[in-house]
Design a protein around this motif. Structure first.
Motif, PDB file in Angstrom:
ATOM      1  N   THR A   1      70.216  25.105 -35.259  1.00  0.00           N
ATOM      2  CA  THR A   1      70.925  25.661 -34.248  1.00  0.00           C
ATOM      3  C   THR A   1      70.509  27.099 -34.410  1.00  0.00           C
ATOM      4  OG1 THR A   1      72.808  25.227 -34.935  1.00  0.00           O
ATOM      5  CG2 THR A   1      72.166  23.713 -33.310  1.00  0.00           C
ATOM      6  N   ASP A   2      70.139  27.564 -35.295  1.00  0.00           N
ATOM      7  CA  ASP A   2      69.845  29.281 -35.859  1.00  0.00           C
ATOM      8  C   ASP A   2      68.767  29.689 -34.869  1.00  0.00           C
ATOM      9  OD1 ASP A   2      69.292  31.743 -36.709  1.00  0.00           O
ATOM     10  OD2 ASP A   2      69.747  31.200 -38.703  1.00  0.00           O
ATOM     11  N   PHE A   3      68.815  30.451 -34.131  1.00  0.00           N
ATOM     12  CA  PHE A   3      67.806  30.999 -33.038  1.00  0.00           C
ATOM     13  C   PHE A   3      66.756  31.604 -33.806  1.00  0.00           C
ATOM     14  CE2 PHE A   3      65.860  33.578 -29.512  1.00  0.00           C
ATOM     15  CZ  PHE A   3      65.895  32.731 -28.644  1.00  0.00           C
ATOM     16  N   SER A   4      67.190  32.286 -34.802  1.00  0.00           N
ATOM     17  CA  SER A   4      66.215  33.127 -35.251  1.00  0.00           C
ATOM     18  C   SER A   4      64.960  31.889 -36.140  1.00  0.00           C
ATOM     19  CB  SER A   4      66.556  33.867 -36.245  1.00  0.00           C
ATOM     20  OG  SER A   4      67.438  33.448 -37.527  1.00  0.00           O
ATOM     21  N   VAL A   5      65.712  31.089 -36.670  1.00  0.00           N
ATOM     22  CA  VAL A   5      64.934  29.918 -37.434  1.00  0.00           C
ATOM     23  C   VAL A   5      64.057  29.487 -36.446  1.00  0.00           C
ATOM     24  CG1 VAL A   5      65.090  27.808 -38.879  1.00  0.00           C
ATOM     25  CG2 VAL A   5      66.541  29.710 -39.408  1.00  0.00           C
ATOM     26  N   LEU A   6      64.149  29.437 -35.360  1.00  0.00           N
ATOM     27  CA  LEU A   6      63.209  28.480 -34.477  1.00  0.00           C
ATOM     28  C   LEU A   6      62.139  29.371 -33.555  1.00  0.00           C
ATOM     29  CD1 LEU A   6      66.246  26.461 -32.655  1.00  0.00           C
ATOM     30  CD2 LEU A   6      64.473  25.530 -34.184  1.00  0.00           C
ATOM     31  N   GLU A   7      61.870  30.597 -34.368  1.00  0.00           N
ATOM     32  CA  GLU A   7      61.008  31.378 -33.712  1.00  0.00           C
ATOM     33  C   GLU A   7      59.602  30.574 -33.574  1.00  0.00           C
ATOM     34  OE1 GLU A   7      59.180  35.841 -33.852  1.00  0.00           O
ATOM     35  OE2 GLU A   7      60.543  35.294 -35.640  1.00  0.00           O
ATOM     36  N   ASN A   8      59.251  30.236 -34.753  1.00  0.00           N
ATOM     37  CA  ASN A   8      57.839  29.436 -34.949  1.00  0.00           C
ATOM     38  C   ASN A   8      57.645  28.404 -33.726  1.00  0.00           C
ATOM     39  OD1 ASN A   8      57.058  31.414 -37.051  1.00  0.00           O
ATOM     40  ND2 ASN A   8      57.712  30.179 -38.607  1.00  0.00           N
ATOM     41  N   VAL A   9      58.894  27.713 -33.601  1.00  0.00           N
ATOM     42  CA  VAL A   9      58.836  26.351 -32.883  1.00  0.00           C
ATOM     43  C   VAL A   9      58.475  27.145 -31.403  1.00  0.00           C
ATOM     44  CG1 VAL A   9      60.101  24.761 -31.892  1.00  0.00           C
ATOM     45  CG2 VAL A   9      60.312  25.159 -34.319  1.00  0.00           C
ATOM     46  N   ARG A  10      59.391  28.234 -30.952  1.00  0.00           N
ATOM     47  CA  ARG A  10      59.117  28.755 -29.776  1.00  0.00           C
ATOM     48  C   ARG A  10      57.618  29.078 -29.607  1.00  0.00           C
ATOM     49  NH1 ARG A  10      63.993  30.923 -31.465  1.00  0.00           N
ATOM     50  NH2 ARG A  10      63.149  33.056 -31.724  1.00  0.00           N
ATOM     51  N   ASP A  11      57.166  30.016 -30.458  1.00  0.00           N
ATOM     52  CA  ASP A  11      55.639  30.535 -30.429  1.00  0.00           C
ATOM     53  C   ASP A  11      54.627  29.390 -30.111  1.00  0.00           C
ATOM     54  OD1 ASP A  11      56.851  32.850 -30.604  1.00  0.00           O
ATOM     55  OD2 ASP A  11      56.182  33.201 -32.519  1.00  0.00           O
ATOM     56  N   ALA A  12      54.855  28.037 -31.110  1.00  0.00           N
ATOM     57  CA  ALA A  12      54.043  26.987 -31.017  1.00  0.00           C
ATOM     58  C   ALA A  12      53.887  26.299 -29.529  1.00  0.00           C
ATOM     59  CB  ALA A  12      54.576  25.956 -32.168  1.00  0.00           C
ATOM     60  N   ILE A  13      55.013  26.308 -28.826  1.00  0.00           N
ATOM     61  CA  ILE A  13      55.240  26.088 -27.737  1.00  0.00           C
ATOM     62  C   ILE A  13      54.603  26.636 -26.524  1.00  0.00           C
ATOM     63  CG2 ILE A  13      56.962  25.331 -25.645  1.00  0.00           C
ATOM     64  CD1 ILE A  13      58.995  24.679 -27.729  1.00  0.00           C
ATOM     65  N   LEU A  14      54.602  27.873 -26.736  1.00  0.00           N
ATOM     66  CA  LEU A  14      53.764  28.881 -25.713  1.00  0.00           C
ATOM     67  C   LEU A  14      52.445  28.593 -26.128  1.00  0.00           C
ATOM     68  CD1 LEU A  14      56.108  32.143 -25.560  1.00  0.00           C
ATOM     69  CD2 LEU A  14      55.686  30.175 -24.111  1.00  0.00           C
ATOM     70  N   ARG A  15      52.019  28.601 -27.388  1.00  0.00           N
ATOM     71  CA  ARG A  15      50.491  28.640 -27.608  1.00  0.00           C
ATOM     72  C   ARG A  15      50.022  27.525 -26.738  1.00  0.00           C
ATOM     73  NH1 ARG A  15      51.579  31.454 -32.351  1.00  0.00           N
ATOM     74  NH2 ARG A  15      52.225  29.682 -33.555  1.00  0.00           N
ATOM     75  N   MET A  16      50.670  26.201 -27.156  1.00  0.00           N
ATOM     76  CA  MET A  16      50.065  25.018 -26.304  1.00  0.00           C
ATOM     77  C   MET A  16      49.995  25.169 -24.778  1.00  0.00           C
ATOM     78  SD  MET A  16      50.862  21.002 -27.173  1.00  0.00           S
ATOM     79  CE  MET A  16      52.595  20.888 -26.354  1.00  0.00           C
ATOM     80  N   THR A  17      50.997  25.934 -24.408  1.00  0.00           N
ATOM     81  CA  THR A  17      51.086  25.923 -22.885  1.00  0.00           C
ATOM     82  C   THR A  17      49.972  26.885 -22.424  1.00  0.00           C
ATOM     83  OG1 THR A  17      53.517  25.760 -22.821  1.00  0.00           O
ATOM     84  CG2 THR A  17      52.730  26.964 -21.020  1.00  0.00           C
ATOM     85  N   PHE A  18      49.691  27.846 -23.151  1.00  0.00           N
ATOM     86  CA  PHE A  18      48.600  28.701 -23.000  1.00  0.00           C
ATOM     87  C   PHE A  18      47.096  27.898 -22.770  1.00  0.00           C
ATOM     88  CE2 PHE A  18      44.621  31.104 -24.794  1.00  0.00           C
ATOM     89  CZ  PHE A  18      44.693  31.860 -24.041  1.00  0.00           C
ATOM     90  N   TYR A  19      46.758  27.146 -23.910  1.00  0.00           N
ATOM     91  CA  TYR A  19      45.730  26.103 -23.669  1.00  0.00           C
ATOM     92  C   TYR A  19      45.783  25.043 -22.467  1.00  0.00           C
ATOM     93  CZ  TYR A  19      44.430  28.130 -28.164  1.00  0.00           C
ATOM     94  OH  TYR A  19      43.939  29.203 -29.105  1.00  0.00           O
ATOM     95  N   TRP A  20      46.877  24.625 -22.002  1.00  0.00           N
ATOM     96  CA  TRP A  20      47.361  23.961 -21.073  1.00  0.00           C
ATOM     97  C   TRP A  20      46.843  24.510 -19.654  1.00  0.00           C
ATOM     98  CZ3 TRP A  20      47.834  18.959 -19.463  1.00  0.00           C
ATOM     99  CH2 TRP A  20      48.230  18.767 -17.984  1.00  0.00           C
ATOM    100  N   TYR A  21      47.367  25.537 -19.608  1.00  0.00           N
ATOM    101  CA  TYR A  21      46.907  26.497 -18.303  1.00  0.00           C
ATOM    102  C   TYR A  21      45.469  26.447 -18.423  1.00  0.00           C
ATOM    103  CZ  TYR A  21      51.706  26.888 -16.923  1.00  0.00           C
ATOM    104  OH  TYR A  21      53.028  26.631 -16.500  1.00  0.00           O
ATOM    105  N   ASN A  22      44.822  26.990 -19.411  1.00  0.00           N
ATOM    106  CA  ASN A  22      43.238  27.465 -19.472  1.00  0.00           C
ATOM    107  C   ASN A  22      42.388  25.934 -19.081  1.00  0.00           C
ATOM    108  OD1 ASN A  22      42.657  30.207 -19.823  1.00  0.00           O
ATOM    109  ND2 ASN A  22      44.350  29.986 -21.035  1.00  0.00           N
ATOM    110  N   PHE A  23      43.114  24.992 -19.759  1.00  0.00           N
ATOM    111  CA  PHE A  23      42.461  23.690 -19.500  1.00  0.00           C
ATOM    112  C   PHE A  23      42.414  23.207 -18.108  1.00  0.00           C
ATOM    113  CE2 PHE A  23      42.451  18.975 -21.618  1.00  0.00           C
ATOM    114  CZ  PHE A  23      41.380  18.690 -21.163  1.00  0.00           C
ATOM    115  N   MET A  24      43.433  23.147 -17.426  1.00  0.00           N
ATOM    116  CA  MET A  24      43.830  22.675 -16.041  1.00  0.00           C
ATOM    117  C   MET A  24      43.069  21.424 -15.824  1.00  0.00           C
ATOM    118  SD  MET A  24      45.182  24.758 -13.941  1.00  0.00           S
ATOM    119  CE  MET A  24      45.926  26.349 -14.023  1.00  0.00           C
TER     120      MET A  24
END
Length: 483
Positions: free
Chosen positions: A369-392
């Motif tokens: 529940t430490d927001f700073s510790v979860l930074e890599n998780v947030r970035d990984a979620i956005l990277r997967m979202t990037f590929y999803w939107y380009n995949f369509m």
């Protein structure tokens, strides 16, 4: 005949839904149950005369009702349902674009909220299993290392030459009699990336039977010819209200690709060379569709590219930008052909992105529940979202599904989005018009991350899949409002 044909295809989908009304919602499967040829006609809005006799017709409403009417418990309001619907309405509103042409829709908001919660609940279970596997793997590795150290001590060469147990070789020649095997890679999730997105797709499908939302690879042989989404910004003399705000940026991206590649493709997919006669310089100064068309001289298309995260240095086709001359004006659009080869590339990239996300969260970060510790998780979620939107990979609905899954993944990692998408910002277009996932991450995180709050209260929500167990209960939930 025309009015009848307009309703035939969505009517069949409505009848399919009626036939599943008392079945568990998990058995509601348009992609698996509906004939691929039918779905193709539905997506293309073709006349049904050539398909209605070739495919299985859904049972009539009367026949479906004979098997069982909507059960009272499916429409009855309970404390669990009320709690879920209140939470879903609050969460679902977060998908709303604050842009011209995107009107709020309570049914779609509720659909999105329920999908987000269900995704978070199911992913949480999958991640819990992965984390247990990670702990067990670490424990086994730790025990193995202890055994290795003990064995190493036992096999140390004796310095007592001539005594009992002496070694016949010098210490420099002696080696310990064990080999350390490399750690096995962290196990993959029981859920694939497509399992995750399919949860949102199912909710999007049932929320509006008139919208042909299907996985493109589940269509007929048209999949092989590259059928995909088509989103116009300009259509003739009309500026499409939803997407025209992206015109200037799309035009700039097209010019960047032309400068980099020095060619485009015509309708026959033959290359048009732009490297001669000062064409590129003219294109760089172009400010409109007519300016570019005048230089190229014919209808054309070009493709953006996506930088791979899984394979360093690899680029694969992103979105196609097309410019066609019409009787009056131009058709300026983005198109995403989902050919088998392109599907294979994006499937590999999505698989790698999903594995990276699971690894980022299911190790030492798990449950933090430490927001700073979860930074890599947030970035990984956005990277997967990037590929999803380009995949369509859907015939339509990819934008909503992508953001719903993003919110579900964040919630599963105990991060709830409490803000709103900024005015004029369309998340899917931000991904489409970027070549690199890191650029997309930097753009979105500037407004997304400050609006994320670490919360675990979502874990107290009733289970979505058991609270709304049947298709009938889901339809009822999406169709009833207090105001």
């Amino acid at each position: 005949m025309r009015s009848t044909s307009s309703y035939f295809l969505p009517k069949e989908i409505a009848l399919y839904t009626a036939s599943k009304i008392n079945s568990e919602f998990c058995w509601f499967d348009i992609d698996g149950d509906i004939d691929p040829l039918f779905k193709e006609y539905w997506c293309k809005r073709l006349h049904p005369k050539d398909v209605c006799e070739k495919v299985y017709r859904q049972p009539s409403l009367r026949d479906s009702l004979k098997k069982g009417k909507l059960r009272k418990q499916d429409i009855a309001i309970t404390k669990q349902k009320t709690a879920l619907l209140q939470a879903a309405d609050s969460i679902g509103k977060k998908i709303q674009y604050n842009c011209p042409g995107f009107l709020p829709n309570k049914r779609q908001h509720r659909m999105a909220g329920l999908a987000v919660i269900e995704i978070a609940q199911k992913i949480s279970k999958a991640w819990r299993s992965l984390q247990a596997e990670w702990r067990y793997s670490n424990k086994s590795t730790s025990k193995h290392n202890k055994k290795v150290r003990r064995k190493e001590k036992i096999n140390l060469p004796s310095q007592n030459r001539g005594g009992a147990g002496c070694s016949t070789s010098s210490s420099s020649e002696t080696s310990t009699s064990y080999s350390i095997t490399e750690d096995k890679p962290f196990g993959r999730s029981m859920m694939s990336w497509q399992d995750v997105y399919s949860l949102a797709v199912k909710w999007r499908q049932i929320s509006e039977p008139c919208d042909p939302v299907v996985w493109i690879n589940k269509l007929s042989e048209e999949f092989n010819s590259g059928f995909g989404s088509n989103t116009p910004l300009i259509l003739g003399q009309a500026k499409v209200v939803r997407y025209f705000p992206n015109f200037q940026r799309t035009l700039d991206v097209a010019k960047t690709v032309m400068k980099e590649k020095t060619f485009v493709y015509n309708k026959a997919d033959d290359m048009i060379d732009l490297s001669k006669d000062g064409k590129l310089e003219e294109i760089m100064h172009a400010e409109s569709c007519s300016d570019i068309y005048r230089v190229v001289g014919e209808d054309f298309w070009l493709a953006t590219w996506c930088n791979s995260t899984a394979i360093e240095g690899k680029q694969f086709e992103g979105t196609r930008i097309t410019l066609l001359k019409m009787e009056r004006g131009y058709d300026f659009a983005i198109k995403t052909p989902c050919t088998p080869s392109r599907w294979e590339e994006f499937n590999a990239e999505m698989t790698a992105a999903w594995d990276a996300l699971c690894s980022a969260y299911c190790g030492e970060t798990y449950g933090s529940t430490d927001f700073s510790v979860l930074e890599n998780v947030r970035d990984a979620i956005l990277r997967m979202t990037f590929y999803w939107y380009n995949f369509m990979p859907l015939s339509r609905g990819s934008a909503a599904v992508g953001f719903v899954v993003l919110l579900g993944l964040l919630l599963a990692a105990n991060m709830e989005f409490t803000g709103n998408i900024p005015q004029g910002f369309q998340v899917d277009w931000e991904a489409i018009l970027n070549f690199d996932p890191n650029a997309f991450v930097d753009s979105v995180k500037s407004w997304l991350y400050p609006s994320l709050k670490v919360r675990t209260s979502w874990k107290d929500y009733p289970d979505v899949s058991s609270t709304f167990a049947t298709t009938g209960s889901v339809v009822a939930a999406l169709s009833s409002y207090d105001d």
